[in-house]
Structure formats: C-alpha cells, structure tokens
Design an enzyme around this catalytic site. Structure first.
Site, short mmCIF file in Angstrom:
data_model
loop_
_atom_site.label_atom_id
_atom_site.label_comp_id
_atom_site.label_asym_id
_atom_site.label_seq_id
_atom_site.Cartn_x
_atom_site.Cartn_y
_atom_site.Cartn_z
N ASN A 1 50.04 0.09 21.74
CA ASN A 1 49.37 0.90 22.74
C ASN A 1 49.19 0.07 24.02
O ASN A 1 48.40 -0.88 24.04
CB ASN A 1 48.01 1.37 22.21
CG ASN A 1 47.28 2.28 23.16
OD1 ASN A 1 47.24 2.06 24.37
ND2 ASN A 1 46.66 3.30 22.60
N HIS B 1 47.71 0.70 26.78
CA HIS B 1 46.36 0.78 27.36
C HIS B 1 45.41 -0.20 26.67
O HIS B 1 44.66 -0.93 27.32
CB HIS B 1 45.81 2.20 27.24
CG HIS B 1 46.66 3.24 27.89
ND1 HIS B 1 46.82 3.33 29.26
CD2 HIS B 1 47.42 4.23 27.37
CE1 HIS B 1 47.62 4.34 29.55
NE2 HIS B 1 48.01 4.89 28.41
N ASP C 1 40.80 -0.56 14.86
CA ASP C 1 40.85 0.87 14.63
C ASP C 1 39.59 1.43 15.24
O ASP C 1 38.52 0.81 15.20
CB ASP C 1 40.96 1.22 13.15
CG ASP C 1 41.47 2.64 12.93
OD1 ASP C 1 42.11 3.20 13.85
OD2 ASP C 1 41.23 3.21 11.85
N THR C 2 39.75 2.59 15.87
CA THR C 2 38.65 3.20 16.59
C THR C 2 38.50 4.64 16.15
O THR C 2 39.49 5.32 15.91
CB THR C 2 38.92 3.16 18.12
OG1 THR C 2 38.93 1.79 18.53
CG2 THR C 2 37.85 3.90 18.90
N GLY D 1 43.10 8.47 25.61
CA GLY D 1 42.50 9.06 24.41
C GLY D 1 41.44 10.11 24.77
O GLY D 1 41.69 11.01 25.57
N TYR D 2 40.28 9.95 24.19
CA TYR D 2 39.18 10.90 24.40
C TYR D 2 38.32 10.55 25.62
O TYR D 2 37.29 11.19 25.85
CB TYR D 2 38.28 10.95 23.16
CG TYR D 2 38.94 11.50 21.92
CD1 TYR D 2 38.95 12.86 21.66
CD2 TYR D 2 39.54 10.65 20.98
CE1 TYR D 2 39.54 13.38 20.51
CE2 TYR D 2 40.13 11.15 19.83
CZ TYR D 2 40.13 12.52 19.60
OH TYR D 2 40.72 13.02 18.47
N ASP D 3 38.72 9.55 26.40
CA ASP D 3 37.90 9.09 27.53
C ASP D 3 37.48 10.20 28.50
O ASP D 3 36.37 10.16 29.03
CB ASP D 3 38.61 7.97 28.31
CG ASP D 3 38.62 6.65 27.55
OD1 ASP D 3 38.00 6.57 26.46
OD2 ASP D 3 39.24 5.70 28.05
N LYS E 1 33.95 0.45 32.47
CA LYS E 1 34.14 0.94 31.10
C LYS E 1 34.09 -0.22 30.10
O LYS E 1 33.38 -0.14 29.10
CB LYS E 1 35.48 1.68 30.98
CG LYS E 1 35.76 2.15 29.56
CD LYS E 1 37.17 2.67 29.38
CE LYS E 1 37.46 2.88 27.91
NZ LYS E 1 38.87 3.18 27.64
N ARG F 1 35.20 -0.70 22.41
CA ARG F 1 36.24 -1.72 22.30
C ARG F 1 35.84 -2.97 23.07
O ARG F 1 36.07 -4.08 22.64
CB ARG F 1 37.60 -1.19 22.78
CG ARG F 1 38.73 -2.19 22.50
CD ARG F 1 40.12 -1.63 22.76
NE ARG F 1 40.39 -0.49 21.89
CZ ARG F 1 40.33 0.78 22.29
NH1 ARG F 1 40.07 1.09 23.52
NH2 ARG F 1 40.57 1.75 21.43
#
Length: 193
Positions: A10, A12, A69-70, A150-152, A172, A178
């Site tokens: 990833n 990002h 993992d998130t 993602g869900y940001d 952020k 993270r």
C-alpha cells in the site's frame, strides 16, 4: 542505516510510515525485496493478521519485518467492519465500495461512534513485539475532504471533529491510530522514549 521491511504494498501506508521514520531508518516495501506474493490474511483478529504477514517475510526472506492490520469498529454495527475493513464490500480492497457499504449500513443509526485500531507486529532477530494505536471518533453521514485513503473521508476523530481526509498528513499522523502505533514502533526500534 538500519534497514527493515514493512510488509505492505500500500503506497499510502508506506509513505505515512516513511515520513514518520524521518530518515532514521531505511524502510523497504515488499516490492523492494522482490516479494510479490499475496500474503493471506486469514486470522480473525488484527493481531493475528499482522503477525501472519510479518512472520511470512521473516521466515521466507530472513529479514527483520513489521506488518500492520487496521480495523474500523463501529458500535452501532457490533464492531463491523472490524478485521474485514479492507474487504468489507468484497475481496477487491475497493475503498469507495467499502465506504459506500458502511454508509448504507449506518443509515438511520443514531449511535455513530467508532474507533480505528491499528496493530503492528514486529519480527526482529527472532523476537516478536506488538504495538497498538487507536483513535475514537464518529462516522460522518457523507464523505468529506480530499486527502487520506480508505475510510478517511467518513471518519472524524474526536480530537478534531473533522474527517481524516480533510486534515494535512502531519495533522492526521499526530493523532491517527497508525500514527500512534508507528510512534511506539519507532521508539522501540530507535531506542528512544
């Protein structure tokens, strides 16, 4: 300079973590070490999936490695999407589809409280260490902001009340799940409090 593998493809996540390392560590990606396999994430916990990925690289490539993992956990949906956050709308890791499904499932829910949790597993010199970061917040009713991934766009941390996607990367990282887990990892790796 100390080299360590971050078991991710990833871009990002890689950029976020490299920025936080501030040039004090050389962080290699899976592509950098020639690992092009799709490492399975078959555990039912964030910790388990992070360990699978870190151990995979350590065992097969003989390199020190960390993996994360998130999960995004919503109270109104009993913790969903949770460990399935990246694959919530299907196996394709489609962020837009994942967000759309979550927003549909949250329609009409008064309780919009949620939390992001990241677990990082480090396998270094045969030793395994876990680091966790979490941030409490709410699920917005519609996407906001242009940044992040993602869900940001639909998660607003309690500290700011605005979507992660509407924040600068530095703002952020200062409060994100993270960011918090990565700071603990960096303190461990670099030996500073």
């Amino acid at each position: 300079m100390q080299k360590i593998v971050f078991a991710t493809n990833n871009p990002h996540k890689l950029e976020e973590v490299r920025r936080m390392a501030q040039g004090k560590l050389e962080i290699l990606s899976l592509a950098d070490i020639g690992c092009h396999e799709d490492i399975p994430e078959t555990a039912d916990t964030l910790e388990g999936n992070a360990l699978i990925k870190a151990r995979y690289v350590s065992d097969r490539y003989g390199l020190d490695c960390f993996a994360d993992d998130t999960g995004l956990m919503t109270d109104a949906l009993g913790g969903a999407p949770g460990v399935l956050s990246a694959r919530y709308a299907g196996p394709g890791h489609d962020s837009a589809a994942n967000m759309a499904l979550l927003l549909r499932n949250m329609e009409g829910k008064e309780d919009r409280s949620a939390r992001f949790v990241t677990v990082i597993a480090l396998v270094r010199g045969g030793e395994t260490t876990l680091f966790e970061g979490r941030v409490e917040g709410t699920i917005l009713t519609e996407p906001s902001g242009e940044g992040g991934f993602g869900y940001d766009p639909i998660f607003a941390p309690a500290e700011t009340g605005i979507a992660f996607a509407a924040m600068t990367p530095e703002a952020k990282n200062a409060i994100s799940h993270r960011g918090r887990a990565t700071r603990k990892l960096m303190e461990h790796l670099l030996g500073r409090p």
